[in-house]
Design a protein around this motif. Structure first.
Motif, PDB file in Angstrom:
ATOM      1  N   VAL A 121     -36.733  26.667  -0.062  1.00 19.52           N
ATOM      2  CA  VAL A 121     -37.418  25.549  -0.424  1.00 19.52           C
ATOM      3  C   VAL A 121     -37.334  25.492  -2.095  1.00 19.52           C
ATOM      4  O   VAL A 121     -37.231  24.386  -2.721  1.00 19.52           O
ATOM      5  CB  VAL A 121     -38.936  25.627  -0.108  1.00 19.52           C
ATOM      6  N   GLN A 122     -37.389  26.851  -2.696  1.00 24.09           N
ATOM      7  CA  GLN A 122     -37.109  26.522  -4.138  1.00 24.09           C
ATOM      8  C   GLN A 122     -35.896  26.131  -4.583  1.00 24.09           C
ATOM      9  O   GLN A 122     -35.844  25.188  -5.438  1.00 24.09           O
ATOM     10  CB  GLN A 122     -37.247  28.133  -4.493  1.00 24.09           C
ATOM     11  N   PRO A 123     -34.758  26.376  -4.204  1.00 20.19           N
ATOM     12  CA  PRO A 123     -33.473  25.742  -4.434  1.00 20.19           C
ATOM     13  C   PRO A 123     -33.299  24.345  -4.159  1.00 20.19           C
ATOM     14  O   PRO A 123     -32.784  23.461  -4.797  1.00 20.19           O
ATOM     15  CB  PRO A 123     -32.355  26.902  -4.007  1.00 20.19           C
ATOM     16  N   LEU A 124     -33.892  23.892  -2.861  1.00 23.12           N
ATOM     17  CA  LEU A 124     -33.917  22.761  -2.459  1.00 23.12           C
ATOM     18  C   LEU A 124     -34.734  21.850  -3.287  1.00 23.12           C
ATOM     19  O   LEU A 124     -34.541  20.693  -3.810  1.00 23.12           O
ATOM     20  CB  LEU A 124     -34.714  22.470  -0.915  1.00 23.12           C
ATOM     21  N   PHE A 125     -36.027  22.276  -3.957  1.00 21.15           N
ATOM     22  CA  PHE A 125     -36.763  21.662  -4.800  1.00 21.15           C
ATOM     23  C   PHE A 125     -35.801  21.289  -6.065  1.00 21.15           C
ATOM     24  O   PHE A 125     -36.158  20.396  -6.623  1.00 21.15           O
ATOM     25  CB  PHE A 125     -37.994  22.375  -5.191  1.00 21.15           C
ATOM     26  N   ASP A 126     -35.249  22.599  -6.409  1.00 21.05           N
ATOM     27  CA  ASP A 126     -34.493  22.221  -7.710  1.00 21.05           C
ATOM     28  C   ASP A 126     -33.542  21.011  -7.716  1.00 21.05           C
ATOM     29  O   ASP A 126     -33.153  20.633  -8.579  1.00 21.05           O
ATOM     30  CB  ASP A 126     -33.657  23.649  -8.113  1.00 21.05           C
ATOM     31  N   LEU A 127     -33.011  20.942  -6.400  1.00 22.64           N
ATOM     32  CA  LEU A 127     -31.893  19.766  -6.423  1.00 22.64           C
ATOM     33  C   LEU A 127     -32.540  18.423  -6.031  1.00 22.64           C
ATOM     34  O   LEU A 127     -32.213  17.314  -6.717  1.00 22.64           O
ATOM     35  CB  LEU A 127     -31.171  20.057  -5.057  1.00 22.64           C
ATOM     36  N   THR A 128     -33.888  18.531  -5.445  1.00 22.62           N
ATOM     37  CA  THR A 128     -34.314  17.101  -5.069  1.00 22.62           C
ATOM     38  C   THR A 128     -35.808  17.170  -4.756  1.00 22.62           C
ATOM     39  O   THR A 128     -36.255  17.171  -3.528  1.00 22.62           O
ATOM     40  CB  THR A 128     -33.639  16.408  -3.667  1.00 22.62           C
ATOM     41  N   PRO A 129     -36.741  17.381  -5.759  1.00 22.69           N
ATOM     42  CA  PRO A 129     -38.254  17.714  -5.586  1.00 22.69           C
ATOM     43  C   PRO A 129     -38.742  16.733  -4.688  1.00 22.69           C
ATOM     44  O   PRO A 129     -39.910  16.877  -3.965  1.00 22.69           O
ATOM     45  CB  PRO A 129     -38.774  17.826  -7.076  1.00 22.69           C
TER      46      PRO A 129
END
Length: 160
Positions: A121-129
């Motif tokens: 979830v953290q790298p996904l958040f970095d791309l598209t919060p």
């Protein structure tokens, strides 16, 4: 074109295999955008530390075509055909999201790992919060805010 998010993990020759994932995805998709790379301990088994990240891609492939292509890439880069979930691996490529598609078959979408693991979830958040997760309805930000912090998750400097 479909926007898909691909989770990537490696704990064997990590730098080499993260670079390989990037190059392979550039061959499959028109637009490939990487998240930051994170290092964390293996989860569910005793193994080497992982590098984890997410790529946002734009693809014309169908879900089944993309899934087959990702499995072929894993095998080409040394992953055993009979590999299990909780073991060391050269390269792990998982479709996290495929447009707004919801699938209860393999691959299951959205992938459950989004709701379970900070290293997803953290790298996904970095791309598209602010992306809303299909069926669930929450944003990536809301999922991340409600997930326990992982002190072992470390952002690393990585050059593509």
């Amino acid at each position: 074109m479909i926007t898909a998010y691909i989770g990537v993990g490696s704990n064997l020759e990590r730098e080499k295999h993260i670079q390989a994932a990037h190059q392979e995805l550039k061959r499959l998709a028109d637009c490939v955008e990487p998240s930051p790379v994170y290092s964390c301990e293996s989860v569910g088994f005793s193994g080497h530390e992982f590098y984890n990240m997410v790529f946002r891609i734009e693809t014309e492939l169908s879900l089944s075509e993309l899934n087959a292509a990702l499995k072929a890439i894993e095998i080409r880069w040394g992953r055993a055909v009979d590999a299990t979930k909780f073991q060391n691996r050269t390269l792990d490529l998982d479709i996290l999201l495929f447009g707004q598609l919801i699938s209860h078959d393999k691959p299951k979408l959205p992938r459950d790992d989004i709701f379970k693991y900070p290293f997803v979830v953290q790298p996904l958040f970095d791309l598209t919060p602010d992306l809303l997760i299909p069926e669930d309805g929450r944003s990536v930000r809301a999922i991340r805010e409600n997930m326990p912090e992982c002190t072992e998750l470390k952002r690393i400097t990585f050059q593509f």
